[in-house]
Design an enzyme around this catalytic site. Structure first.
Site, PDB file in Angstrom:
ATOM      1  N   SER A   1      44.470  64.242  30.220  1.00 58.31           N
ATOM      2  CA  SER A   1      44.512  63.122  31.172  1.00 58.31           C
ATOM      3  C   SER A   1      45.326  64.143  31.804  1.00 58.31           C
ATOM      4  O   SER A   1      45.760  65.332  32.154  1.00 58.31           O
ATOM      5  CB  SER A   1      45.756  62.689  30.084  1.00 58.31           C
ATOM      6  OG  SER A   1      46.102  61.289  31.176  1.00 58.31           O
TER       7      SER A   1
ATOM      8  N   TYR B   1      52.917  60.908  24.747  1.00 55.86           N
ATOM      9  CA  TYR B   1      51.781  60.780  25.092  1.00 55.86           C
ATOM     10  C   TYR B   1      51.951  61.701  25.882  1.00 55.86           C
ATOM     11  O   TYR B   1      51.024  62.438  26.251  1.00 55.86           O
ATOM     12  CB  TYR B   1      51.244  59.242  26.208  1.00 55.86           C
ATOM     13  CG  TYR B   1      49.897  59.744  26.517  1.00 55.86           C
ATOM     14  CD1 TYR B   1      48.995  59.060  26.184  1.00 55.86           C
ATOM     15  CD2 TYR B   1      49.659  59.973  27.108  1.00 55.86           C
ATOM     16  CE1 TYR B   1      47.631  58.846  26.174  1.00 55.86           C
ATOM     17  CE2 TYR B   1      47.973  60.123  28.370  1.00 55.86           C
ATOM     18  CZ  TYR B   1      47.282  59.390  27.740  1.00 55.86           C
ATOM     19  OH  TYR B   1      45.336  59.036  27.362  1.00 55.86           O
TER      20      TYR B   1
HETATM   21  P1  NAD Z   1      39.582  53.304  23.916  1.00 51.99           P
HETATM   22  O1  NAD Z   1      40.791  53.119  22.669  1.00 51.99           O
HETATM   23  O2  NAD Z   1      39.066  52.676  23.814  1.00 51.99           O
HETATM   24  O3  NAD Z   1      39.436  54.410  22.606  1.00 51.99           O
HETATM   25  C1  NAD Z   1      40.103  54.614  21.838  1.00 51.99           C
HETATM   26  C2  NAD Z   1      39.540  55.622  20.171  1.00 51.99           C
HETATM   27  O4  NAD Z   1      40.434  55.902  19.705  1.00 51.99           O
HETATM   28  C3  NAD Z   1      38.015  54.515  19.879  1.00 51.99           C
HETATM   29  O5  NAD Z   1      37.073  54.376  19.342  1.00 51.99           O
HETATM   30  C4  NAD Z   1      40.030  53.954  19.021  1.00 51.99           C
HETATM   31  O6  NAD Z   1      38.749  53.373  17.943  1.00 51.99           O
HETATM   32  C5  NAD Z   1      39.941  56.062  18.508  1.00 51.99           C
HETATM   33  N1  NAD Z   1      40.686  55.296  17.753  1.00 51.99           N
HETATM   34  C6  NAD Z   1      42.152  55.347  17.689  1.00 51.99           C
HETATM   35  N2  NAD Z   1      43.035  55.280  16.861  1.00 51.99           N
HETATM   36  C7  NAD Z   1      42.143  56.853  15.765  1.00 51.99           C
HETATM   37  C8  NAD Z   1      42.345  56.939  14.889  1.00 51.99           C
HETATM   38  N3  NAD Z   1      43.778  57.190  14.262  1.00 51.99           N
HETATM   39  N4  NAD Z   1      41.407  57.500  13.963  1.00 51.99           N
HETATM   40  C9  NAD Z   1      40.283  57.835  14.647  1.00 51.99           C
HETATM   41  N5  NAD Z   1      40.331  56.931  15.503  1.00 51.99           N
HETATM   42  C10 NAD Z   1      41.148  56.164  16.178  1.00 51.99           C
HETATM   43  O7  NAD Z   1      40.468  54.601  24.328  1.00 51.99           O
HETATM   44  P2  NAD Z   1      40.043  55.055  25.947  1.00 51.99           P
HETATM   45  O8  NAD Z   1      40.847  55.193  26.950  1.00 51.99           O
HETATM   46  O9  NAD Z   1      38.579  55.701  26.297  1.00 51.99           O
HETATM   47  O10 NAD Z   1      41.028  56.789  25.160  1.00 51.99           O
HETATM   48  C11 NAD Z   1      39.965  57.845  24.822  1.00 51.99           C
HETATM   49  C12 NAD Z   1      41.006  58.788  25.359  1.00 51.99           C
HETATM   50  O11 NAD Z   1      41.515  59.184  26.931  1.00 51.99           O
HETATM   51  C13 NAD Z   1      42.241  59.243  24.446  1.00 51.99           C
HETATM   52  O12 NAD Z   1      42.984  60.167  24.260  1.00 51.99           O
HETATM   53  C14 NAD Z   1      43.215  58.944  26.355  1.00 51.99           C
HETATM   54  O13 NAD Z   1      44.445  59.621  25.431  1.00 51.99           O
HETATM   55  C15 NAD Z   1      42.630  59.484  27.111  1.00 51.99           C
HETATM   56  N6  NAD Z   1      41.985  59.364  28.884  1.00 51.99           N
HETATM   57  C16 NAD Z   1      41.995  57.212  28.787  1.00 51.99           C
HETATM   58  C17 NAD Z   1      42.629  57.088  29.417  1.00 51.99           C
HETATM   59  C18 NAD Z   1      42.288  55.987  30.329  1.00 51.99           C
HETATM   60  O14 NAD Z   1      42.727  55.141  31.932  1.00 51.99           O
HETATM   61  N7  NAD Z   1      42.013  55.357  29.808  1.00 51.99           N
HETATM   62  C19 NAD Z   1      43.501  57.885  31.102  1.00 51.99           C
HETATM   63  C20 NAD Z   1      43.128  59.373  31.017  1.00 51.99           C
HETATM   64  C21 NAD Z   1      42.921  59.775  29.646  1.00 51.99           C
END
Ligand code: NAD
Length: 263
Positions: free
Chosen positions: A145, A158
């Site tokens: 991130s 986080y």
């Molecule tokens: P999202 O909530 O759409 O997806 C998260 C995924 O993790 C889902 O499939 C969920 O079911 C799974 N998950 C949650 N808890 C879990 C557990 N205990 N065991 C197994 N799976 C689990 O979120 P996203 O935005 O697609 O995020 C994905 C990654 O990207 C994360 O690591 C997040 O920190 C990172 N990220 C997101 C953003 C953003 O702006 N969306 C920015 C930077 C980084």
């Protein structure tokens, strides 16, 4: 034309939605066997799994383990090994967020976020590396991130986990450098996914703002392009990192943040 990753297996944690699902679709499009993981509605996940097989012409497996628990990460990797003989591409992507001032930060949320966003990547990596070393090829990608490089208030767990992930990735990259294996972080700014949408209510509460103010004045305040990153843009970076052209990119942290961390 043959597909770039035909015969390879990609395991993507947290891939039932958002960025993870976009990685799965992109890799399936290039013929990889896919292991998806995460929570959600059973029927919707089965539809996604079938869609991945239609895209790839290969196999897709759903492994619904809770990655905050090390023994369930071991079970997921064992399922991948039974189905496909190991893992060639590992994307540690599962993550969660909680927004609260440090003095009020719930201890159980801290422990969960460190377990999922940081420790699960350690377990999945330690279990995948032997297969990759055996094949003298591998790709390890972490969805880190912009918060692996910089901080924001009220996100102590986080930001800590993501900074840790960046250090972990550099260490692994050095250890596996002579085995044809690369390890890199992709560091998006704000991507429009359920994770971002779900933190809006807590941020409204923590800062006393309206939904619109959170979107424009908090989320996109530091993103100079004033656009959310798309999941397809993040997946395109992963596809590049998996390609032969990226064989000498390792230990890197690739920002896709609309200029956020350039400031
Ligand atoms: P999202 O909530 O759409 O997806 C998260 C995924 O993790 C889902 O499939 C969920 O079911 C799974 N998950 C949650 N808890 C879990 C557990 N205990 N065991 C197994 N799976 C689990 O979120 P996203 O935005 O697609 O995020 C994905 C990654 O990207 C994360 O690591 C997040 O920190 C990172 N990220 C997101 C953003 C953003 O702006 N969306 C920015 C930077 C980084």
């Amino acid at each position: 034309m043959s597909k770039a990753f035909a015969g390879k297996t990609a395991l993507i944690t947290g891939s039932t939605s958002g960025i993870g699902l976009a990685y799965a679709k992109a890799l399936a499009g290039e013929g990889a066997n896919i292991v998806i993981n995460g929570f959600g509605d059973k029927d919707a996940i089965e539809q996604e799994r079938l869609g991945l097989e239609a895209l790839s012409g290969a196999k897709a497996l759903y492994s619904g383990h809770d990655l905050t628990k090390p023994e369930q990460i071991e079970a997921m990797m064992a399922e991948a090994a039974t189905a496909f003989g190991g893992v060639d591409i590992l994307i540690n992507n599962a993550g969660m967020q909680h927004v609260a001032p440090v003095e009020d930060f719930p201890v159980d949320k801290w422990n969960l976020i460190i377990a999922l966003n940081l420790t699960s990547a350690f377990h999945a990596t330690r279990l995948a590396v032997p297969y990759m070393k055996g094949r003298k090829w591998g790709r390890i990608i972490q969805t880190a991130s912009a918060h692996s490089l910089t901080a924001s208030p009220f996100k102590s767990a986080y930001v800590t986990a993501k900074h840790g992930l960046a250090g972990f990735t550099k260490t692994v990259a050095l250890e596996v450098a002579t085995f044809g294996i690369t390890a890199n972080c992709i560091s998006p700014g704000y991507v429009w996914t359920p994770l971002v949408e779900n933190q809006i209510p807590d941020t409204m509460k923590a800062r006393g703002l309206t939904r619109e103010q959170v979107m424009n004045d908090v989320l996109l305040a530091g993103q100079p392009t004033k656009q959310f990153v798309t999941v397809e843009q993040v997946a395109a970076m992963a596809m590049f990192l998996c390609s032969d052209a990226a064989a000498n990119i390792t230990g890197a942290n690739m920002s896709i943040d609309g200029g956020w961390t350039a400031q």
